[in-house]
Design an enzyme around this catalytic site. Structure first.
Site, PDB file in Angstrom:
ATOM      1  N   GLY A   1       0.814  -1.211   0.000  1.00 46.62           N
ATOM      2  CA  GLY A   1       0.000   0.000   0.000  1.00 46.62           C
ATOM      3  C   GLY A   1       0.845   1.257   0.000  1.00 46.62           C
TER       4      GLY A   1
ATOM      5  N   GLY B   1       2.599   3.577   1.509  1.00 45.54           N
ATOM      6  CA  GLY B   1       3.196   3.771   2.819  1.00 45.54           C
ATOM      7  C   GLY B   1       3.682   5.176   3.071  1.00 45.54           C
ATOM      8  N   ARG B   2       4.019   5.917   2.009  1.00 39.12           N
ATOM      9  CA  ARG B   2       4.437   7.310   2.175  1.00 39.12           C
ATOM     10  C   ARG B   2       3.917   8.182   1.041  1.00 39.12           C
ATOM     11  NH1 ARG B   2      10.955   7.496   0.898  1.00 39.12           N
ATOM     12  NH2 ARG B   2      11.023   5.829  -0.641  1.00 39.12           N
TER      13      ARG B   2
ATOM     14  N   LYS C   1       4.365  12.604  -2.030  1.00 39.54           N
ATOM     15  CA  LYS C   1       5.226  11.519  -1.557  1.00 39.54           C
ATOM     16  C   LYS C   1       6.101  12.057  -0.437  1.00 39.54           C
ATOM     17  CE  LYS C   1       8.474   7.961  -3.099  1.00 39.54           C
ATOM     18  NZ  LYS C   1       9.172   7.373  -4.266  1.00 39.54           N
TER      19      LYS C   1
ATOM     20  N   ARG D   1       3.852  14.354  -7.098  1.00 41.78           N
ATOM     21  CA  ARG D   1       3.864  13.553  -8.319  1.00 41.78           C
ATOM     22  C   ARG D   1       2.551  13.742  -9.083  1.00 41.78           C
ATOM     23  NH1 ARG D   1       6.359   7.693  -6.786  1.00 41.78           N
ATOM     24  NH2 ARG D   1       4.376   7.348  -5.729  1.00 41.78           N
TER      25      ARG D   1
ATOM     26  N   ARG E   1      -1.384   0.288  -9.950  1.00 43.07           N
ATOM     27  CA  ARG E   1      -0.253  -0.617 -10.150  1.00 43.07           C
ATOM     28  C   ARG E   1      -0.747  -2.042 -10.363  1.00 43.07           C
ATOM     29  NH1 ARG E   1       3.938   1.904  -6.647  1.00 43.07           N
ATOM     30  NH2 ARG E   1       3.159   3.963  -6.099  1.00 43.07           N
TER      31      ARG E   1
ATOM     32  N   ASP F   1       4.526  -4.200  -7.437  1.00 50.23           N
ATOM     33  CA  ASP F   1       3.866  -3.002  -6.907  1.00 50.23           C
ATOM     34  C   ASP F   1       4.484  -1.723  -7.442  1.00 50.23           C
ATOM     35  OD1 ASP F   1       5.919  -4.148  -4.991  1.00 50.23           O
ATOM     36  OD2 ASP F   1       5.746  -2.124  -4.182  1.00 50.23           O
ATOM     37  N   ASN F   2       5.564  -1.840  -8.227  1.00 44.52           N
ATOM     38  CA  ASN F   2       6.181  -0.681  -8.869  1.00 44.52           C
ATOM     39  C   ASN F   2       5.932  -0.660 -10.370  1.00 44.52           C
ATOM     40  OD1 ASN F   2       7.228   0.160  -6.420  1.00 44.52           O
ATOM     41  ND2 ASN F   2       9.214  -0.799  -6.738  1.00 44.52           N
TER      42      ASN F   2
END
Length: 503
Positions: A102, A104-105, A124, A187, A194, A265-266
């Site tokens: 998830g 996270g930041r 971010k 961003r 994703r 996830d990227n």
């Protein structure tokens, strides 16, 4: 120095340039997007401001003069009518199932209607989220500058990517390997969905949620598929993502880009370059180069990136299987990668070489060149730029290729290859071919040492190099005479720069 607002929230009505702000992904509900407020940072200040993207988004020319804008993009000014949110996803990390992950930041502000279409804005480093997994949710100045510049460098190269609108900094301390200062990068992308989003709902048996997510992606980003019914829609979605990913991988390889951490996830379902951590553009050519010092097994080495993308696509295909009746159509969609990637790669390398048409020996010509470059660790970007100039000048000079030849230690190997290349290139239209190559092979890339120099200056409060690099990287095929040194070979100390997942 900066601003720390203590308003509990502001309405978009107070920020006229956000008057067409929308909830974006959040409209799907809290199953997909968990409302999360940012955690304020003290004494915020501008680090990098992207005027080109500001203008493309239709944002006001005085944006960087607005204290409210700085506060919003630092996470100090939450929006009352459009709460920020974090999304949940899962994924495979370094080839192993990692379970729930998830944002996270990362906090999504929402989606903005712009002249270039609907664009989501994401902070971010704006503090912890429900998915931070014991992390602090922060980003540091070093990594934020790297992402800011890399996003825009890729855009300048014409490679699909998330964008970066700005970076704000703060003197607040963040612990990584050492104590560093905090920063937030804003961003921008049409979507941050994703592969891992699909993996999450599929792995948890949430098939209705999986279908809602897939239908949202189709409606918002693949409208040509909306008329498709049943499993055909999801097979075609998998096909489209496969094709986009194949083209993206060819573009990465052609420019010498190493991502460094190609976990599922990227990976973007839109075929965008996503999440700039331990990335690197090649200096001396090494097909086995590992840019991520955390990648001890070399899973994400440069030459393995196309294969890893294919593996990741199979993970996405597996996640979509509950929506697809039979395995055969899904496999057929995935198998298309085996044709799409080599075709895109071949075409990309022909453009780099200035070759017209196709020839059965073109792939061998490229492979032999790369082998020769590997043997002598020839600087990848400098080689292609010098070759472009040599082809353009060879119409009027018999010594045009000498600067290219000088890059090789085994010059007889280059001489033999160059003879074959020139026979394939032909003698007519050399200047036109060279001009086209100069528009294909960049003079400037974001070398690690350039980013490092900009970061060192920024840590001292000098952000001029960040802005100057941004300007040059937006037009990497141009000459920029005042920054000629940035187009040169990497200094020896560049090889000592270590980048890892914390970068």
């Amino acid at each position: 120095m900066g601003l720390m607002l203590h308003h509990p929230a502001l309405s978009t009505a107070d920020l006229p340039w956000l008057h067409v702000f929308e909830a974006g992904f959040a409209h799907l509900g809290e199953t997909f997007a968990t409302p999360t407020e940012p955690t304020p940072l003290p004494a915020a200040y501008w680090v990098g401001c992207n005027d080109a993207l500001r203008e493309a988004l239709g944002l006001p020319s005085d944006l960087w003069e607005q204290l409210e804008a700085m506060a919003l993009f630092t996470g100090n000014l939450p929006l009352r009518d459009h709460p920020s949110y974090a999304s949940v996803y899962s994924g495979h990390q370094f080839g192993q199932w990692a379970g729930q992950l998830g944002d996270g930041r990362a906090l999504n502000l929402g989606a903005l209607q712009t002249p270039i279409g609907l664009q989501e804005l994401q902070l971010k480093g704006a503090g912890p989220t429900p998915f931070s997994r014991r992390g602090d949710g922060r980003a540091v100045l070093r990594s934020s500058i790297r992402e800011f510049l890399a996003s825009e460098a890729m855009h300048g190269l014409g490679i699909p990517t998330t964008r970066a609108l700005c970076v704000t900094g703060s003197p607040a301390h963040v612990r990584r390997e050492d104590i560093e200062t905090a920063a937030v990068v804003t961003r921008v992308a049409p979507s941050f969905v994703r592969f891992g989003h699909f993996e999450h709902f599929s792995s948890n048996g949430q098939i209705d949620a999986l279908r809602i997510l897939a239908d949202h992606v189709v409606t918002a980003h693949f409208p040509a598929l909306q008329h498709k019914k049943g499993s055909e829609r999801y097979v075609d979605l998998l096909h489209e993502v496969t094709q986009r990913t194949a083209v993206l991988m060819a573009q990465w390889q052609a420019v010498g880009f190493c991502h460094g951490v190609m976990n599922t996830d990227n990976m973007s379902v839109l075929g965008l370059t996503l999440d700039y951590g331990p990335y690197q553009y090649l200096d001396g050519f090494d097909a086995n180069h590992i840019c991520n010092h955390s990648d001890h097994q070399g899973r994400y080495a440069y030459a393995r990136q196309p294969q890893i993308a294919y593996w990741n696509l199979f993970c996405l295909g597996q996640a979509l299987m509950p929506l697809i009746d039979e395995q055969a159509p899904a496999l057929a969609a995935l198998e298309g990668y085996k044709q799409a990637f080599p075709a895109a790669m071949d075409q990309g390398m022909r453009h780099k070489l200035g070759l017209q048409g196709t020839h059965h020996g073109d792939r061998a010509l490229v492979e032999d060149l790369l082998q020769a470059m590997q043997q002598d660790r020839v600087d990848y970007t400098v080689f292609w730029r010098r070759l472009s100039l040599a082809v353009r000048e060879s119409a009027n000079s018999t010594h045009a290729f000498a600067p290219v030849r000088d890059l090789f230690m085994h010059r007889e190997v280059f001489d033999a290859w160059c003879k074959r290349y020139l026979e394939r290139l032909g003698s007519s239209h050399r200047q036109a071919a060279g001009d086209a190559m100069l528009r294909t092979n960049p003079k400037y890339i974001l070398r690690n040492h350039l980013g490092e120099l900009a970061i060192r200056q920024a840590k001292q409060g000098n952000f001029a190099m960040v802005q100057e690099l941004l300007h040059v990287l937006h037009a990497p095929f141009d000459e920029h005479p005042t920054h000629e040194a940035w187009a040169g070979l990497a200094p020896e100390w560049a090889s000592s720069i270590e980048i890892s997942c914390s970068s």
